[in-house]
Design an enzyme around this catalytic site. Sequence first.
Site, PDB file in Angstrom:
ATOM      1  N   GLU A   1       9.744  18.616 -24.430  1.00 17.17           N
ATOM      2  CA  GLU A   1       9.066  18.927 -23.163  1.00 17.17           C
ATOM      3  C   GLU A   1       9.575  20.242 -22.582  1.00 17.17           C
ATOM      4  O   GLU A   1       8.823  20.982 -21.940  1.00 17.17           O
ATOM      5  CB  GLU A   1       9.270  17.784 -22.161  1.00 17.17           C
ATOM      6  CG  GLU A   1       8.542  16.494 -22.513  1.00 17.17           C
ATOM      7  CD  GLU A   1       7.056  16.514 -22.160  1.00 17.17           C
ATOM      8  OE1 GLU A   1       6.548  17.566 -21.706  1.00 17.17           O
ATOM      9  OE2 GLU A   1       6.409  15.478 -22.356  1.00 17.17           O
TER      10      GLU A   1
ATOM     11  N   ARG B   1      -3.166  22.000 -13.373  1.00 18.12           N
ATOM     12  CA  ARG B   1      -2.122  21.052 -13.749  1.00 18.12           C
ATOM     13  C   ARG B   1      -2.345  20.482 -15.155  1.00 18.12           C
ATOM     14  O   ARG B   1      -1.396  20.056 -15.812  1.00 18.12           O
ATOM     15  CB  ARG B   1      -2.029  19.914 -12.723  1.00 18.12           C
ATOM     16  CG  ARG B   1      -0.900  18.941 -13.053  1.00 18.12           C
ATOM     17  CD  ARG B   1      -0.587  17.966 -11.941  1.00 18.12           C
ATOM     18  NE  ARG B   1       0.504  17.090 -12.336  1.00 18.12           N
ATOM     19  CZ  ARG B   1       1.091  16.206 -11.548  1.00 18.12           C
ATOM     20  NH1 ARG B   1       0.688  16.070 -10.295  1.00 18.12           N
ATOM     21  NH2 ARG B   1       2.080  15.455 -11.988  1.00 18.12           N
TER      22      ARG B   1
ATOM     23  N   ASN C   1      -0.272  19.236 -19.914  1.00 24.26           N
ATOM     24  CA  ASN C   1      -0.564  18.282 -20.971  1.00 24.26           C
ATOM     25  C   ASN C   1      -0.712  18.944 -22.333  1.00 24.26           C
ATOM     26  O   ASN C   1      -1.259  18.330 -23.256  1.00 24.26           O
ATOM     27  CB  ASN C   1      -1.834  17.498 -20.636  1.00 24.26           C
ATOM     28  CG  ASN C   1      -1.604  16.510 -19.512  1.00 24.26           C
ATOM     29  OD1 ASN C   1      -0.726  15.674 -19.578  1.00 24.26           O
ATOM     30  ND2 ASN C   1      -2.398  16.635 -18.464  1.00 24.26           N
TER      31      ASN C   1
ATOM     32  N   GLU D   1      -4.493  17.140 -10.705  1.00 23.58           N
ATOM     33  CA  GLU D   1      -4.917  17.547 -12.036  1.00 23.58           C
ATOM     34  C   GLU D   1      -6.403  17.866 -12.103  1.00 23.58           C
ATOM     35  O   GLU D   1      -7.106  17.528 -13.054  1.00 23.58           O
ATOM     36  CB  GLU D   1      -4.561  16.461 -13.073  1.00 23.58           C
ATOM     37  CG  GLU D   1      -4.434  16.995 -14.498  1.00 23.58           C
ATOM     38  CD  GLU D   1      -3.872  15.965 -15.445  1.00 23.58           C
ATOM     39  OE1 GLU D   1      -2.654  15.974 -15.640  1.00 23.58           O
ATOM     40  OE2 GLU D   1      -4.646  15.149 -15.991  1.00 23.58           O
TER      41      GLU D   1
ATOM     42  N   ARG E   1       0.813  -1.228   0.000  1.00 23.39           N
ATOM     43  CA  ARG E   1       0.000   0.000   0.000  1.00 23.39           C
ATOM     44  C   ARG E   1       0.840   1.269   0.000  1.00 23.39           C
ATOM     45  O   ARG E   1       0.340   2.345   0.348  1.00 23.39           O
ATOM     46  CB  ARG E   1      -0.998   0.005   1.163  1.00 23.39           C
ATOM     47  CG  ARG E   1      -1.998  -1.143   1.122  1.00 23.39           C
ATOM     48  CD  ARG E   1      -3.093  -0.942   2.157  1.00 23.39           C
ATOM     49  NE  ARG E   1      -4.091  -2.008   2.072  1.00 23.39           N
ATOM     50  CZ  ARG E   1      -4.050  -3.116   2.795  1.00 23.39           C
ATOM     51  NH1 ARG E   1      -3.057  -3.315   3.655  1.00 23.39           N
ATOM     52  NH2 ARG E   1      -4.985  -4.033   2.674  1.00 23.39           N
TER      53      ARG E   1
ATOM     54  N   HIS F   1      -0.746  11.673 -27.577  1.00 16.04           N
ATOM     55  CA  HIS F   1      -1.042  10.320 -27.091  1.00 16.04           C
ATOM     56  C   HIS F   1      -1.883   9.539 -28.097  1.00 16.04           C
ATOM     57  O   HIS F   1      -1.689   8.331 -28.281  1.00 16.04           O
ATOM     58  CB  HIS F   1      -1.764  10.385 -25.752  1.00 16.04           C
ATOM     59  CG  HIS F   1      -0.861  10.663 -24.591  1.00 16.04           C
ATOM     60  ND1 HIS F   1      -1.344  10.943 -23.334  1.00 16.04           N
ATOM     61  CD2 HIS F   1       0.485  10.696 -24.483  1.00 16.04           C
ATOM     62  CE1 HIS F   1      -0.324  11.154 -22.509  1.00 16.04           C
ATOM     63  NE2 HIS F   1       0.786  11.004 -23.185  1.00 16.04           N
TER      64      HIS F   1
ATOM     65  N   HIS G   1       8.003   9.553 -27.532  1.00 17.94           N
ATOM     66  CA  HIS G   1       7.009  10.343 -26.795  1.00 17.94           C
ATOM     67  C   HIS G   1       7.270  11.836 -26.979  1.00 17.94           C
ATOM     68  O   HIS G   1       6.333  12.619 -27.195  1.00 17.94           O
ATOM     69  CB  HIS G   1       7.039   9.977 -25.315  1.00 17.94           C
ATOM     70  CG  HIS G   1       6.103  10.809 -24.494  1.00 17.94           C
ATOM     71  ND1 HIS G   1       4.731  10.802 -24.667  1.00 17.94           N
ATOM     72  CD2 HIS G   1       6.340  11.707 -23.497  1.00 17.94           C
ATOM     73  CE1 HIS G   1       4.165  11.645 -23.822  1.00 17.94           C
ATOM     74  NE2 HIS G   1       5.113  12.203 -23.105  1.00 17.94           N
TER      75      HIS G   1
ATOM     76  N   HIS H   1      -0.385  16.825 -25.432  1.00 20.34           N
ATOM     77  CA  HIS H   1      -0.443  15.405 -25.087  1.00 20.34           C
ATOM     78  C   HIS H   1      -1.711  14.705 -25.584  1.00 20.34           C
ATOM     79  O   HIS H   1      -1.665  13.515 -25.880  1.00 20.34           O
ATOM     80  CB  HIS H   1      -0.303  15.225 -23.575  1.00 20.34           C
ATOM     81  CG  HIS H   1       1.092  15.402 -23.078  1.00 20.34           C
ATOM     82  ND1 HIS H   1       1.776  16.596 -23.205  1.00 20.34           N
ATOM     83  CD2 HIS H   1       1.950  14.541 -22.462  1.00 20.34           C
ATOM     84  CE1 HIS H   1       2.985  16.457 -22.670  1.00 20.34           C
ATOM     85  NE2 HIS H   1       3.111  15.224 -22.230  1.00 20.34           N
TER      86      HIS H   1
ATOM     87  N   LYS I   1       7.048  23.385 -13.544  1.00 21.51           N
ATOM     88  CA  LYS I   1       6.204  22.235 -13.212  1.00 21.51           C
ATOM     89  C   LYS I   1       5.913  22.167 -11.716  1.00 21.51           C
ATOM     90  O   LYS I   1       4.780  21.874 -11.316  1.00 21.51           O
ATOM     91  CB  LYS I   1       6.858  20.939 -13.682  1.00 21.51           C
ATOM     92  CG  LYS I   1       5.968  19.730 -13.419  1.00 21.51           C
ATOM     93  CD  LYS I   1       6.296  18.527 -14.250  1.00 21.51           C
ATOM     94  CE  LYS I   1       5.213  17.462 -14.080  1.00 21.51           C
ATOM     95  NZ  LYS I   1       5.469  16.246 -14.875  1.00 21.51           N
TER      96      LYS I   1
ATOM     97  N   LYS J   1       3.093  11.521 -10.833  1.00 18.66           N
ATOM     98  CA  LYS J   1       2.282  10.689 -11.712  1.00 18.66           C
ATOM     99  C   LYS J   1       3.018   9.384 -11.993  1.00 18.66           C
ATOM    100  O   LYS J   1       4.174   9.402 -12.434  1.00 18.66           O
ATOM    101  CB  LYS J   1       1.989  11.398 -13.036  1.00 18.66           C
ATOM    102  CG  LYS J   1       0.922  12.455 -12.965  1.00 18.66           C
ATOM    103  CD  LYS J   1       0.630  12.945 -14.381  1.00 18.66           C
ATOM    104  CE  LYS J   1      -0.472  13.959 -14.419  1.00 18.66           C
ATOM    105  NZ  LYS J   1      -0.757  14.400 -15.799  1.00 18.66           N
TER     106      LYS J   1
END
Length: 368
Positions: free
Chosen positions: A186, A242, A246, A238, A122, A253, A268, A249, A228, A144
């Site tokens: 990026e 936030r 992206n 997010e 956990r 993606h 990427h 993205h 960031k 993330k």
Amino acid sequence: MITTVPVSGGGFTPYDVVVGRGLLARLGEYVAPLAKGRTVIVTDETVAALYGEQALAALKSAGLAADLVAVPAGEASKSFTGLEQLLDQLLALGLDRRDVVVALGGGVVGDLAGLAAALYMRGIDFVQAPTTLLAQVDSSVGGKTAIDTPRGKNLVGAFHQPRLVLADIDVLATLPERQLRSGWAEVLKHGLICDAAFLDWLSGEGAAGASGAPEALHRAVVRSVEIKSAIVGEDEKEAGRRALLNLGHTFGHAIEAELGFDETKLTHGEAVALGCALAFRFSATHGLCSAGASAMAEQAFVSAGLPVRLNAVGSFSAEALVERMEGDKKAEGGRLTLILAHSVGEAFVARDVDRTAVIEFLMAEGAA
């Protein structure tokens, strides 16, 4: 020179991002204060051959018990199978909740090891030691962690903040040129989101960083992390601002997924560059930003040798791309959410974007 950028917010334990040269040799010095038990380096087979022994030696020289687990290099390791195999290896080592995972590698390793740390008993502590520019300026910061599924990228994961990020500029010297350029995408993205002056520097004197100049890379990494960390500190999960990170993205993606996440076809970072160019052109098409701003954004990526046109990377169906985009994490109720722009340095979140408008735009861009 070593620069420390703090990351803090209301919902997580603050941590530092340390940027500098020679940090991998000092890994044990930085990790020792966090380790109450053992440490396990999670890396991939490529990075293990380059830096595995050095990292192990650095931990052991600080009196830490250390092991190393290497996963196959490449995006395919970010899968349910890869996650299960990694968790089984950690269990076989007998880790407990006092132990620390060190993610030594690029974004794939950071995402996979971070998610494994989030799930193991956990949640146990982990440290990010990113070895690619893309990971140093983006995926290693903000908590993330995720794996991919056949239905899309990063759709299964958790927010699990690292205890520390060590961004060693020296390890970037062994990056292939294409991977360095991918990371630069990026960096440029951060300027496009909220810092036009940073983008000006990146397009001028700072452009040397795209070719590996250490001083320029240091400044680029630090400023990217500052941008960031400020956004993550305001919005860890997010829920709002936030999402700006992206930019590019949602388009990117979808293109990656249509290409089967095959990094020989499109990395990427290249997908992010293409996605950002598409987002700015879509914004200009709909009168949200000027054609000049769109051209400026596009030129920043072209100058770095990054793709900005769909037909440069493959043939696509506009309908298929939009279906991918509707399954994106930012979509709500199946409705499209895009990060668009009012100008260079001024991105915004656009919710409930009309799918027909996106299909028509993509067809004008060359999709079938």
